[in-house]
Design a protein around this motif. Structure first.
Motif, mmCIF file in Angstrom:
data_model
loop_
_atom_site.group_PDB
_atom_site.id
_atom_site.type_symbol
_atom_site.label_atom_id
_atom_site.label_comp_id
_atom_site.label_asym_id
_atom_site.label_seq_id
_atom_site.Cartn_x
_atom_site.Cartn_y
_atom_site.Cartn_z
ATOM 1 N N SER A 1 -3.770 -8.279 1.902
ATOM 2 C CA SER A 1 -4.109 -7.130 2.754
ATOM 3 C C SER A 1 -3.850 -6.732 3.832
ATOM 4 O O SER A 1 -4.863 -5.269 4.514
ATOM 5 C CB SER A 1 -5.880 -8.532 3.547
ATOM 6 N N ARG A 2 -3.436 -6.996 4.377
ATOM 7 C CA ARG A 2 -2.742 -6.128 5.281
ATOM 8 C C ARG A 2 -1.711 -4.725 4.204
ATOM 9 O O ARG A 2 -1.588 -3.754 4.802
ATOM 10 C CB ARG A 2 -1.210 -6.721 5.736
ATOM 11 N N ALA A 3 -1.257 -5.485 3.575
ATOM 12 C CA ALA A 3 -0.766 -4.141 2.743
ATOM 13 C C ALA A 3 -1.797 -3.247 1.810
ATOM 14 O O ALA A 3 -1.255 -1.720 2.012
ATOM 15 C CB ALA A 3 0.040 -4.577 1.020
ATOM 16 N N ALA A 4 -3.136 -3.557 1.851
ATOM 17 C CA ALA A 4 -3.963 -3.121 1.097
ATOM 18 C C ALA A 4 -4.478 -1.740 2.419
ATOM 19 O O ALA A 4 -5.262 -1.087 2.189
ATOM 20 C CB ALA A 4 -5.338 -3.919 0.566
ATOM 21 N N ALA A 5 -4.530 -2.497 3.488
ATOM 22 C CA ALA A 5 -5.085 -1.740 4.916
ATOM 23 C C ALA A 5 -4.182 -0.456 5.147
ATOM 24 O O ALA A 5 -4.551 0.429 5.437
ATOM 25 C CB ALA A 5 -5.355 -2.582 6.127
ATOM 26 N N ILE A 6 -2.600 -0.496 4.389
ATOM 27 C CA ILE A 6 -1.457 0.758 4.795
ATOM 28 C C ILE A 6 -2.027 1.161 3.712
ATOM 29 O O ILE A 6 -2.262 2.878 4.152
ATOM 30 C CB ILE A 6 -0.121 0.055 4.403
ATOM 31 N N VAL A 7 -2.340 1.359 2.898
ATOM 32 C CA VAL A 7 -2.095 2.201 1.269
ATOM 33 C C VAL A 7 -3.803 3.010 1.689
ATOM 34 O O VAL A 7 -4.040 3.839 0.908
ATOM 35 C CB VAL A 7 -2.234 1.801 0.184
ATOM 36 N N ASP A 8 -4.813 1.901 2.205
ATOM 37 C CA ASP A 8 -5.995 2.243 2.049
ATOM 38 C C ASP A 8 -6.303 4.115 3.005
ATOM 39 O O ASP A 8 -6.103 4.694 3.473
ATOM 40 C CB ASP A 8 -7.256 1.394 2.844
ATOM 41 N N GLY A 9 -6.923 4.610 1.578
ATOM 42 C CA GLY A 9 -7.711 6.102 2.265
ATOM 43 C C GLY A 9 -6.391 7.156 2.177
ATOM 44 O O GLY A 9 -6.291 8.468 2.968
ATOM 45 N N SER A 10 -4.811 6.204 2.017
ATOM 46 C CA SER A 10 -3.971 7.237 2.047
ATOM 47 C C SER A 10 -3.558 7.535 0.772
ATOM 48 O O SER A 10 -2.437 8.562 0.145
ATOM 49 C CB SER A 10 -2.653 7.012 2.676
ATOM 50 N N GLY A 11 -4.251 7.205 -0.348
ATOM 51 C CA GLY A 11 -4.019 7.460 -1.525
ATOM 52 C C GLY A 11 -2.872 7.006 -2.460
ATOM 53 O O GLY A 11 -2.466 7.263 -3.337
ATOM 54 N N GLY A 12 -2.125 5.628 -1.507
ATOM 55 C CA GLY A 12 -1.145 5.544 -2.146
ATOM 56 C C GLY A 12 -1.735 3.900 -3.387
ATOM 57 O O GLY A 12 -2.479 3.579 -2.904
ATOM 58 N N ARG A 13 -0.052 3.383 -3.984
ATOM 59 C CA ARG A 13 -0.665 2.590 -4.456
ATOM 60 C C ARG A 13 0.097 1.554 -4.391
ATOM 61 O O ARG A 13 0.761 1.571 -3.484
ATOM 62 C CB ARG A 13 0.412 3.228 -5.989
ATOM 63 N N LEU A 14 -0.786 0.362 -4.545
ATOM 64 C CA LEU A 14 -0.149 -1.296 -4.469
ATOM 65 C C LEU A 14 0.634 -1.500 -5.950
ATOM 66 O O LEU A 14 -0.419 -1.107 -6.958
ATOM 67 C CB LEU A 14 -1.648 -2.153 -3.937
ATOM 68 N N HIS A 15 1.477 -2.785 -6.124
ATOM 69 C CA HIS A 15 1.939 -2.957 -6.966
ATOM 70 C C HIS A 15 2.339 -4.737 -6.642
ATOM 71 O O HIS A 15 2.603 -4.434 -5.260
ATOM 72 C CB HIS A 15 3.514 -2.238 -7.521
ATOM 73 N N LEU A 16 1.676 -5.230 -6.943
ATOM 74 C CA LEU A 16 2.160 -6.083 -6.956
ATOM 75 C C LEU A 16 2.722 -7.414 -7.709
ATOM 76 O O LEU A 16 2.811 -6.643 -9.007
ATOM 77 C CB LEU A 16 0.232 -7.474 -7.295
ATOM 78 N N LEU A 17 3.588 -7.764 -7.609
ATOM 79 C CA LEU A 17 5.018 -8.843 -7.792
ATOM 80 C C LEU A 17 5.062 -10.322 -7.770
ATOM 81 O O LEU A 17 4.945 -10.508 -6.254
ATOM 82 C CB LEU A 17 6.083 -8.039 -7.531
ATOM 83 N N HIS A 18 4.827 -10.868 -8.315
ATOM 84 C CA HIS A 18 5.378 -12.039 -8.349
ATOM 85 C C HIS A 18 6.417 -12.716 -9.310
ATOM 86 O O HIS A 18 6.452 -12.509 -10.194
ATOM 87 C CB HIS A 18 4.023 -13.342 -9.147
#
Length: 146
Positions: free
Chosen positions: A23-40
């Motif tokens: 949720s912290r990462a999502a807040a960072i890209v939210d509205g900026s058009g950035g992409r989230l990549h998840l890695l396990h």
């Protein structure tokens, strides 16, 4: 750099803390058009338990990878991350995070950080281990003690 991150790699371990980190990462890209990549990242069992593992762990490893994928897919669904940006990798945790970040051209790595030891290997010592070799910013999200 214009103050926004374009590609953010979020390393999660599938534990309850993953949601907090995500949720912290999502807040960072939210509205900026950035992409989230998840890695396990799953450490090879031979790496975790020494090279002399007494049995063939191929099947066990495959089922761990499968479980991790199902787990991370739940988070991906919740945070609307497309399947092409969800990765489950086998390897040493710090190195795999760094390599994946380089491969994706990530400009930020987000990981959890707390002081618990044991199975939550991804969190805590990993935060310290990732920073020196990373070629981009690293955000360690402080996990509140429950």
């Amino acid at each position: 750099m214009g103050g926004t991150y374009k590609d953010v790699l979020v390393a999660i371990d599938g534990s309850e803390e993953s949601r907090c980190v995500l949720s912290r990462a999502a807040a960072i890209v939210d509205g900026s058009g950035g992409r989230l990549h998840l890695l396990h990242v799953i450490e090879p069992l031979a790496l975790a338990y020494g090279a002399d593992v007494p049995m063939d762990v191929t099947d066990l490893q495959a089922s761990l990878m499968q479980q991790a994928r199902e787990n991370i897919d739940l988070y991906a669904g919740e945070f609307r991350v497309p399947p092409t940006q969800v990765h489950v990798e086998l390897g040493s945790i710090e190195k795999t995070i760094q390599d994946k970040a380089d491969m994706l051209g990530a400009d930020l790595i987000v990981i959890g950080s707390h002081t618990r030891t044991g199975l939550a290997l991804l969190l805590g010592s990993t935060a310290r281990g990732v920073v020196p070799g990373a070629h981009c910013d690293v955000l360690a999200v402080k996990i509140p003690r429950s």
